[in-house]
Design a protein around this motif. Structure first.
Motif, PDB file in Angstrom:
ATOM      1  N   VAL A  68      65.814  37.062  15.994  1.00 45.99           N
ATOM      2  CA  VAL A  68      65.004  38.287  15.976  1.00 45.99           C
ATOM      3  C   VAL A  68      63.530  37.888  16.073  1.00 45.99           C
ATOM      4  O   VAL A  68      63.108  36.900  15.460  1.00 45.99           O
ATOM      5  CB  VAL A  68      65.239  39.096  14.675  1.00 45.99           C
ATOM      6  N   ALA A 114      76.186  38.203  11.094  1.00 49.79           N
ATOM      7  CA  ALA A 114      75.830  36.920  11.695  1.00 49.79           C
ATOM      8  C   ALA A 114      75.903  35.821  10.647  1.00 49.79           C
ATOM      9  O   ALA A 114      75.549  36.032   9.483  1.00 49.79           O
ATOM     10  CB  ALA A 114      74.421  36.992  12.280  1.00 49.79           C
ATOM     11  N   ILE A 167      69.481  43.010   8.903  1.00 50.33           N
ATOM     12  CA  ILE A 167      69.965  42.778  10.273  1.00 50.33           C
ATOM     13  C   ILE A 167      71.169  41.847  10.263  1.00 50.33           C
ATOM     14  O   ILE A 167      72.188  42.111  10.913  1.00 50.33           O
ATOM     15  CB  ILE A 167      68.838  42.181  11.140  1.00 50.33           C
ATOM     16  N   GLY A 168      71.052  40.733   9.512  1.00 47.86           N
ATOM     17  CA  GLY A 168      72.159  39.786   9.441  1.00 47.86           C
ATOM     18  C   GLY A 168      73.406  40.395   8.857  1.00 47.86           C
ATOM     19  O   GLY A 168      74.525  40.159   9.334  1.00 47.86           O
ATOM     20  N   CYS A 205      64.749  31.097   8.255  1.00 49.40           N
ATOM     21  CA  CYS A 205      66.162  30.826   8.513  1.00 49.40           C
ATOM     22  C   CYS A 205      66.975  31.102   7.245  1.00 49.40           C
ATOM     23  O   CYS A 205      66.614  30.623   6.166  1.00 49.40           O
ATOM     24  CB  CYS A 205      66.366  29.370   8.923  1.00 49.40           C
ATOM     25  N   CYS A 243      73.859  45.035  20.248  1.00 50.45           N
ATOM     26  CA  CYS A 243      73.983  43.628  19.845  1.00 50.45           C
ATOM     27  C   CYS A 243      75.424  43.162  19.778  1.00 50.45           C
ATOM     28  O   CYS A 243      76.331  43.933  19.442  1.00 50.45           O
ATOM     29  CB  CYS A 243      73.316  43.405  18.485  1.00 50.45           C
ATOM     30  N   GLN A 264      71.905  34.758  15.080  1.00 51.15           N
ATOM     31  CA  GLN A 264      71.178  35.924  15.576  1.00 51.15           C
ATOM     32  C   GLN A 264      69.676  35.628  15.526  1.00 51.15           C
ATOM     33  O   GLN A 264      69.145  35.243  14.495  1.00 51.15           O
ATOM     34  CB  GLN A 264      71.477  37.164  14.732  1.00 51.15           C
ATOM     35  N   ASN A 267      70.767  33.859  10.480  1.00 52.61           N
ATOM     36  CA  ASN A 267      69.754  34.736  11.050  1.00 52.61           C
ATOM     37  C   ASN A 267      68.437  33.978  11.144  1.00 52.61           C
ATOM     38  O   ASN A 267      67.976  33.385  10.160  1.00 52.61           O
ATOM     39  CB  ASN A 267      69.575  35.994  10.195  1.00 52.61           C
ATOM     40  N   GLN A 327      65.247  40.734   7.829  1.00 48.91           N
ATOM     41  CA  GLN A 327      66.278  39.928   8.468  1.00 48.91           C
ATOM     42  C   GLN A 327      67.592  39.972   7.692  1.00 48.91           C
ATOM     43  O   GLN A 327      68.665  39.777   8.264  1.00 48.91           O
ATOM     44  CB  GLN A 327      65.799  38.483   8.653  1.00 48.91           C
ATOM     45  N   ASP A 328      67.530  40.237   6.380  1.00 45.22           N
ATOM     46  CA  ASP A 328      68.749  40.302   5.590  1.00 45.22           C
ATOM     47  C   ASP A 328      69.603  41.496   5.999  1.00 45.22           C
ATOM     48  O   ASP A 328      70.822  41.397   6.137  1.00 45.22           O
ATOM     49  CB  ASP A 328      68.411  40.387   4.099  1.00 45.22           C
ATOM     50  N   LEU A 359      64.489  34.497  12.112  1.00 41.12           N
ATOM     51  CA  LEU A 359      63.437  35.485  12.340  1.00 41.12           C
ATOM     52  C   LEU A 359      62.139  34.782  12.706  1.00 41.12           C
ATOM     53  O   LEU A 359      61.552  34.056  11.899  1.00 41.12           O
ATOM     54  CB  LEU A 359      63.219  36.339  11.089  1.00 41.12           C
TER      55      LEU A 359
END
Length: 316
Positions: free
Chosen positions: A186, A241, A235-236, A264, A177, A184, A244, A232-233, A246
Motif C-alpha cells: 500500500v 494478507a 487493510i491487512g 512492515c 484487490c 500486500q 502488509n 495498514q492493520d 505500507l
C-alpha cells in the motif's frame, strides 16, 4: 498615514533614545538613481556564483532575483571567515547535513543562513499540505481509496480518523484487490507528498519484482489518501494478507522533505500494537537509496513469512 504623523513618531522614538534638539524636518523618500518618482520595489538579492568559497565576499546586487537556496553550493556553504584552518571546517560541512560552520553576524545568524533556514522550513511545511493529484496517480497506474478524513486540514487535526478506512474504501478494496495474498503493498501520502512523488518510480518496480522473484503472491498495490500507519492493520485484516507493507511519507525535517518509510507487519489485525511493527525509514536519494531499500524490504518480508512474526516477535 501622512508625512507629518510619520515624522512625529520618528522624533518620539529618537527622544526615547536620548536624542535632544531634534530639528524639524520631513520624511525624505529615497528613489533609485535615475528613476522617476514612481514607486519601485528594491531588487532582490542575488548570491554570488562563488558562494561557499572561504574568504570571498558576496557580489553586488544585480537584480536578477534570488537563487535556489537548495543548491549544493548553499547547502555545503562554509560561512566561517578567517578560520585558523579552513580545511577542517570545510571537511566538517561536507560530512554532515547539520547546520555547522554557518558563521554569525554578532549574536545573529548570517543572512544566508537565515534565508536557508526559512526556505527549508517553508519547503517542509509545503510538502505536508500539498496533495497527490489524481492525474499523477493515473499516470502511475494507481487507483486510490480514502480514509475517514475529508481534507488535509482535518488530516492534521484528527490523526484518529486517518487510521480508519471509509466505507467506500472498504468496498473498493474488497472489489478490486486480490484476496489472501502473501504480501500486500500500500502507498500513502502520510505527512509528505514529496516522499511519494519523488521516490515511487525508483522503489515500486524493484520492490514488486523482488517480491515476485522471491516466489511470493503479491496483492494489488493501491494508493491510500490521508493515511496513517495504523490504517495498514485494517487493510491487512480486510484482505487477509500474510504481510502488509505500507510505504508512507515521513514527517519532514528541515531541508529534507522527501523521506519515505516502509512499515512492515505480519498478519495485522485490530489488536496489532506498535511493537508488532517494523520500519525501514529515511528512504530517499540522500539517505537509504530506494533501490537498496527495496532489497532490504524483500529480505525482511521473507524473514517475516518464514518465522510467521514481525516486530519484537521476529527472531533476527
Amino acid at each position: 498615514m501622512d508625512e507629518q504623523t510619520i515624522q512625529s513618531i520618528v522624533n518620539s522614538v529618537l527622544r526615547e533614545l536620548g536624542e535632544k534638539d531634534l530639528p524639524a524636518g520631513q520624511v525624505t523618500r529615497v528613489q533609485p538613481e535615475g528613476k522617476s518618482t514612481q514607486r519601485n520595489d528594491p531588487p532582490a538579492y542575488k548570491p554570488s556564483e562563488t558562494a561557499g568559497r572561504q574568504g570571498q565576499t558576496e557580489s553586488a546586487d544585480t537584480g536578477d532575483g534570488l537563487e535556489d537556496l537548495s543548491l549544493e553550493k548553499f547547502v555545503h556553504w562554509n560561512g566561517i571567515e578567517n578560520a585558523h584552518n579552513a580545511s577542517v571546517n570545510s571537511d566538517m560541512v561536507k560530512q554532515t547535513a547539520a547546520r555547522v560552520c554557518q558563521g554569525r553576524a554578532g549574536p545573529r545568524p548570517r543572512t544566508r543562513s537565515l534565508l536557508r533556514f526559512l526556505a527549508d522550513h517553508s519547503r517542509s511545511k509545503d510538502t505536508v499540505v500539498k496533495e497527490v493529484s489524481p492525474e499523477w496517480l493515473e499516470k502511475k497506474n494507481l487507483w486510490e481509496v480514502q480514509t475517514c478524513i475529508s481534507d488535509k486540514s482535518e488530516y492534521l487535526r484528527r490523526p484518529d480518523l486517518g487510521r480508519k478506512l471509509s466505507d467506500d474504501a472498504k468496498k473498493t478494496i474488497g472489489e478490486r484487490c486480490k484476496k489472501s495474498p502473501q504480501v500486500q503493498v500500500v502507498i500513502s501520502d502520510g505527512l509528505s507528498t514529496d516522499a511519494v512523488t519523488n521516490n515511487l518510480d525508483e522503489i515500486i518496480p524493484p520492490l514488486m519484482k523482488g517480491l515476485e522473484s522471491a516466489g511470493f503472491t503479491v496483492g494489488t498495490p493501491f494508493f491510500l489518501r490521508y493515511g496513517r500507519v495504523k490504517a495498514q492493520d485494517e487493510i491487512g485484516n480486510l484482505l487477509q494478507a500474510d504481510a502488509n507493507l505500507l510505504l508512507i511519507g515521513e514527517r519532514p525535517g528541515l531541508g529534507q522533505s522527501e523521506s519515505l518509510s516502509c512499515y512492515c507487519v505480519y498478519k495485522p489485525t485490530e489488536k496489532t500494537v506498535e511493537s508488532d511493527r517494523m520500519v525501514i525509514s529515511n528512504i530517499h536519494k540522500g539517505g537509504t537509496p530506494p533501490i537498496e531499500a527495496a532489497a532490504v524490504i524483500v529480505d525482511l518480508t521473507r524473514k517475516m513469512l518464514e518465522q510467521k512474526a514481525s516486530g519484537l516477535n521476529l527472531k533476527r
